[in-house]
Design a protein around this motif. Structure first.
Motif, short mmCIF file in Angstrom:
data_model
loop_
_atom_site.label_atom_id
_atom_site.label_comp_id
_atom_site.label_asym_id
_atom_site.label_seq_id
_atom_site.Cartn_x
_atom_site.Cartn_y
_atom_site.Cartn_z
N ALA A 11 0.84 -1.21 0.00
CA ALA A 11 0.00 0.00 0.00
C ALA A 11 0.87 1.24 0.00
N SER A 12 1.72 1.35 -1.02
CA SER A 12 2.55 2.55 -1.14
C SER A 12 2.35 3.13 -2.54
N ALA A 13 3.35 3.79 -3.07
CA ALA A 13 3.17 4.51 -4.33
C ALA A 13 2.61 3.61 -5.45
N ALA A 14 3.21 2.45 -5.65
CA ALA A 14 2.80 1.60 -6.76
C ALA A 14 1.42 0.99 -6.51
N GLY A 15 1.19 0.51 -5.31
CA GLY A 15 -0.09 -0.12 -4.99
C GLY A 15 -1.24 0.87 -5.07
N LEU B 1 17.06 3.64 6.25
CA LEU B 1 16.15 4.73 5.89
C LEU B 1 15.21 4.26 4.79
N ARG B 2 14.05 3.77 5.20
CA ARG B 2 13.07 3.32 4.22
C ARG B 2 11.66 3.75 4.61
N THR B 3 11.39 3.70 5.91
CA THR B 3 10.03 4.00 6.35
C THR B 3 9.99 5.33 7.11
N GLU C 186 1.60 -3.70 4.88
CA GLU C 186 2.21 -4.12 6.13
C GLU C 186 2.33 -2.97 7.13
N GLU C 187 2.61 -1.76 6.60
CA GLU C 187 2.76 -0.61 7.50
C GLU C 187 1.38 -0.13 7.94
N PRO C 188 1.32 0.41 9.18
CA PRO C 188 0.03 0.89 9.68
C PRO C 188 -0.43 2.19 9.03
N SER D 151 14.36 11.24 3.10
CA SER D 151 15.79 11.53 3.17
C SER D 151 16.07 13.00 2.87
N LYS D 152 15.02 13.78 2.71
CA LYS D 152 15.17 15.20 2.39
C LYS D 152 14.45 16.03 3.45
N GLN D 153 13.23 16.47 3.16
CA GLN D 153 12.53 17.37 4.07
C GLN D 153 12.25 16.77 5.45
N GLY E 270 6.28 -1.42 -9.48
CA GLY E 270 7.11 -0.69 -8.53
C GLY E 270 8.46 -1.36 -8.28
N ASP E 271 9.05 -1.01 -7.16
CA ASP E 271 10.41 -1.44 -6.84
C ASP E 271 10.59 -2.96 -6.86
N VAL E 272 9.53 -3.71 -6.62
CA VAL E 272 9.65 -5.16 -6.51
C VAL E 272 9.67 -5.85 -7.88
N ASP F 283 4.57 9.09 1.05
CA ASP F 283 5.62 9.25 0.06
C ASP F 283 7.00 9.08 0.69
N ARG F 284 7.87 8.36 0.01
CA ARG F 284 9.19 8.09 0.60
C ARG F 284 10.29 9.10 0.25
N PRO F 285 10.34 9.64 -0.98
CA PRO F 285 11.47 10.53 -1.28
C PRO F 285 11.70 11.65 -0.27
N ALA G 39 0.59 -7.98 6.98
CA ALA G 39 1.39 -8.38 5.81
C ALA G 39 0.77 -9.59 5.12
N ALA G 40 0.97 -9.66 3.82
CA ALA G 40 0.65 -10.89 3.10
C ALA G 40 1.74 -11.90 3.44
N LYS G 41 1.35 -13.12 3.74
CA LYS G 41 2.31 -14.14 4.17
C LYS G 41 2.48 -15.24 3.13
C1 LIG Z 1 14.47 7.59 1.67
C2 LIG Z 1 14.12 7.40 0.23
C3 LIG Z 1 14.34 8.43 -0.68
C4 LIG Z 1 14.01 8.26 -2.02
N1 LIG Z 1 14.23 9.30 -2.88
C5 LIG Z 1 13.90 9.16 -4.18
C6 LIG Z 1 14.12 10.22 -5.10
O1 LIG Z 1 14.62 11.29 -4.74
N2 LIG Z 1 13.76 10.03 -6.38
C7 LIG Z 1 13.19 8.88 -6.81
O2 LIG Z 1 12.88 8.76 -8.01
N3 LIG Z 1 12.97 7.85 -5.98
C8 LIG Z 1 13.32 7.97 -4.67
N4 LIG Z 1 13.10 6.92 -3.80
C9 LIG Z 1 12.53 5.67 -4.31
C10 LIG Z 1 11.01 5.65 -4.25
O3 LIG Z 1 10.56 6.09 -3.03
C11 LIG Z 1 10.53 4.24 -4.53
O4 LIG Z 1 10.88 3.90 -5.83
C12 LIG Z 1 9.03 4.06 -4.35
O5 LIG Z 1 8.66 4.31 -3.04
C13 LIG Z 1 8.62 2.65 -4.72
O6 LIG Z 1 7.28 2.45 -4.45
P1 LIG Z 1 6.68 0.99 -4.29
O7 LIG Z 1 5.24 1.21 -4.00
O8 LIG Z 1 7.08 0.16 -5.42
O9 LIG Z 1 7.43 0.34 -3.06
P2 LIG Z 1 7.47 0.77 -1.54
O10 LIG Z 1 7.36 2.25 -1.43
O11 LIG Z 1 8.63 0.09 -0.95
O12 LIG Z 1 6.14 0.16 -0.96
C14 LIG Z 1 5.95 -1.20 -0.74
C15 LIG Z 1 4.96 -1.34 0.38
O13 LIG Z 1 4.62 -2.71 0.52
C16 LIG Z 1 4.60 -3.05 1.87
N5 LIG Z 1 4.85 -4.49 1.98
C17 LIG Z 1 6.03 -5.14 1.85
N6 LIG Z 1 5.85 -6.48 1.97
C18 LIG Z 1 4.54 -6.66 2.19
C19 LIG Z 1 3.73 -7.81 2.41
N7 LIG Z 1 4.22 -9.05 2.40
N8 LIG Z 1 2.40 -7.62 2.61
C20 LIG Z 1 1.86 -6.38 2.59
N9 LIG Z 1 2.58 -5.27 2.39
C21 LIG Z 1 3.90 -5.41 2.20
C22 LIG Z 1 5.66 -2.21 2.50
O14 LIG Z 1 5.41 -2.04 3.88
C23 LIG Z 1 5.54 -0.91 1.71
O15 LIG Z 1 4.67 0.00 2.32
C24 LIG Z 1 13.45 7.06 -2.46
C25 LIG Z 1 13.24 6.02 -1.54
C26 LIG Z 1 13.58 6.17 -0.21
C27 LIG Z 1 13.37 5.05 0.76
#
Ligand SMILES: Cc1cc2nc3c(=O)[nH]c(=O)nc-3n(C[C@H](O)[C@H](O)[C@H](O)COP(=O)(O)OP(=O)(O)OC[C@H]3O[C@@H](n4cnc5c(N)ncnc54)[C@H](O)[C@@H]3O)c2cc1C
Ligand code: SF4
Lengths: 395, 64
Positions: A9-13, A122-124, A34-36, A46-48, A264-266, A41-43, A79-81
């Motif tokens: 449940a983050s940017a991609a979801g 530094l992720r959450t 998984e997070e409450p 590490s900045k603001q 997304g990242d995965v 937004d994550r970027p 979390a999904a298991k």
């Molecule tokens: C500190 C930081 C700074 C960044 N700065 C930049 C930047 O300046 N420019 C840029 O382009 N990108 C930046 N990024 C990268 C960008 O934030 C990521 O590419 C983006 O967040 C990816 O989104 P996502 O939804 O794929 O993954 P994530 O944001 O990682 O979200 C995945 C979510 O899934 C949840 N999850 C994991 N496993 C399970 C499970 N089994 N069941 C249920 N939920 C689960 C996690 O808790 C998480 O909330 C930065 C990242 C970080 C951490």
């Protein structure tokens, strides 16, 4: 299709869930995170956020009203298991099961760690708030890893008056990502500010008083931040039958198995624009791929579209704004086509084979590089582009 | 519909301009500027796309 599950449940979801609704899908959407926290937004972490400029309420990706309008079955803090492809069910950590007709996997990555305890990652949001509390003038911070994340954190810590040491195993930071020249330039920016940057140094362990290096030497620190890359969150898919290999492996449609997509990242998917499989950890890719996965999941068999984006990345370090388009890894040549590296105002083009595969810009007006995006998208010929200094293609 | 922009969140990515060129532009620093606040029916889809791809969640589309 009446039941769609989105895991992560983050940017991609979130982007996937929104795209499903925008496409007119009115069935059930279960969004599992998984997070409450509601999607944030994550970027800025590490900045603001690290700088103490923004509080947590500024990070929400959507207002509560916007979220409510999506009419989601939102399962946060769980979390999904496991995943059963045969019976089409996602098993959750609380013992419940979510049956689906279509599934989108967006579980992102988590930080790699080092042996030993007490180091920050530094992720959450929690990670960022914890580190921020510990950073202050005069504190000694060791950052392990001089990638974009480590560099951003070092820049903020320096601004807060901390004594910053950055330890990097490679001879030139970021050389694999942006090339040796660009990496050296980005490294020099730290050195100029008095940050103690040491390259070619391997950290083996986090100790009570700092870190230990491969040769046995110890470096003392009040706080240690480990920023040495990340690992895709795919363990929960073990035994599901899906192919995992540095990410969840998908085809050009972002499909991992029938009606199962990733974003997304995965996601490691085949990007036909560059003719290679890739996994991109960029914020804009998360949003774009979430949308693409959602569209393809709903599309009829012949109506699906390959996901062939030009990746985009930005980073803020000190007073520098860094932007890049394309796929810079594995490039054959870099050429500065505008400005000057030493001035930290430049546009550099990247060649892979004989086409333009990427562009990196520092301190340049965005319009100067927006047209490069098009050149990369159309696979413009390298020689012509560099000769004229301006991509032939129009915006 | 009306489009709202929180300029101090903007990270100058230019994604909104790519998605909806008639509605967004960027200043010299790259910060997004609104060319119009009122969005016509023919632009709504593009602006929705911009909202979705904006990496800073800086854009909102609201009922006028
Ligand atoms: C500190 C930081 C700074 C960044 N700065 C930049 C930047 O300046 N420019 C840029 O382009 N990108 C930046 N990024 C990268 C960008 O934030 C990521 O590419 C983006 O967040 C990816 O989104 P996502 O939804 O794929 O993954 P994530 O944001 O990682 O979200 C995945 C979510 O899934 C949840 N999850 C994991 N496993 C399970 C499970 N089994 N069941 C249920 N939920 C689960 C996690 O808790 C998480 O909330 C930065 C990242 C970080 C951490
Ligand atoms: S997409 Fe968002 S972050 Fe990028 S320029 Fe537009 S408003 Fe700014």
């Amino acid at each position: 299709m009446r039941r769609i599950a989105v895991v992560g449940a983050s940017a991609a979801g979130l982007s996937a869930a929104e795209a499903l609704r925008r496409q007119g899908y009115d069935g059930a959407i279960t969004l599992i995170g998984e997070e409450p926290e509601p999607p944030y937004d994550r970027p800025p972490l590490s900045k603001q956020v690290l700088a103490g400029e923004w509080e947590r309420d500024r990070l929400a990706l959507r207002t509560p009203a916007d979220l409510a309008a999506l009419d989601l079955d939102l399962r946060l803090g769980v979390a999904a298991k496991g995943l059963e492809l045969g019976s089409r069910t996602v098993e959750l950590g609380d013992g419940s099961e979510v049956p689906y007709d279509g599934l989108i996997i967006a579980t992102g990555v988590r930080p790699r760690r080092l042996p030993g305890e007490g180091a920050h990652v530094l992720r959450t949001l929690d990670d960022a708030l914890t580190l921020r509390e510990r950073l202050s003038a005069g504190q000694r911070l060791v950052v392990v890893g001089a990638g974009f994340l480590g560099a951003e954190a070092a820049a903020v810590a320096w601004r807060l008056g901390a004594e910053v040491t950055v330890l990097e195993p490679a001879a030139v930071p970021l050389a694999h990502a942006v090339g040796a020249e660009g990496g050296r330039m980005l490294a020099q920016v730290h050195v100029d500010r008095g940050v103690d940057l040491r390259c070619g140094v391997t950290v083996t362990e986090v100790t009570e008083d700092g870190v230990r290096l491969a040769g046995g030497e110890e470096i003392e620190a009040d706080e240690v931040l480990v920023a040495i890359g990340s690992l895709p969150n795919t363990e929960w898919l073990e035994g599901s039958g899906l192919t995992v290999g540095d990410g969840l492996v998908c085809d050009q449609y972002c499909e991992a198995a029938k009606n199962v997509y990733a974003a997304g990242d995965v996601a490691r998917w085949y990007n036909p624009l560059f003719g290679t499989s890739m996994r991109i950890e960029h914020r804009t890719n998360a949003a774009e791929q979430g949308m693409a996965a959602a569209r393809n999941l709903l599309a009829a068999e012949g109506a699906r579209k390959p996901f062939a984006p030009v990746p985009y990345f930005w980073s803020d370090q000190y007073d520098m704004k860094i932007q890049a388009y394309g796929f810079l890894r594995g490039h054959d040549e870099v050429a500065v086509v505008e400005g000057d590296l030493a001035q930290r105002r430049f546009v550099a083009g990247y060649r892979t084979d004989d086409r333009v595969s990427g562009v990196l810009a520092v301190g340049m007006p965005p319009k100067a590089i927006r047209r490069w995006r098009q050149a990369i998208a159309t696979g413009a010929a390298w020689r012509e582009t560099v000769r004229t200094g301006v991509p032939a293609a129009d915006v | 519909m009306k489009v709202e922009l929180e300029a101090d969140k903007c990270v100058a990515s230019g994604q909104c301009v790519v998605a909806a060129m008639d509605v967004f532009d960027q200043d010299d620093e790259g910060i997004a500027i609104l060319l119009t606040e009122e969005v016509g029916d023919d632009q709504v889809d593009d602006v929705r796309e911009a909202v979705a791809v904006c990496p800073a969640a800086a854009i909102r589309l609201v009922q006028a």
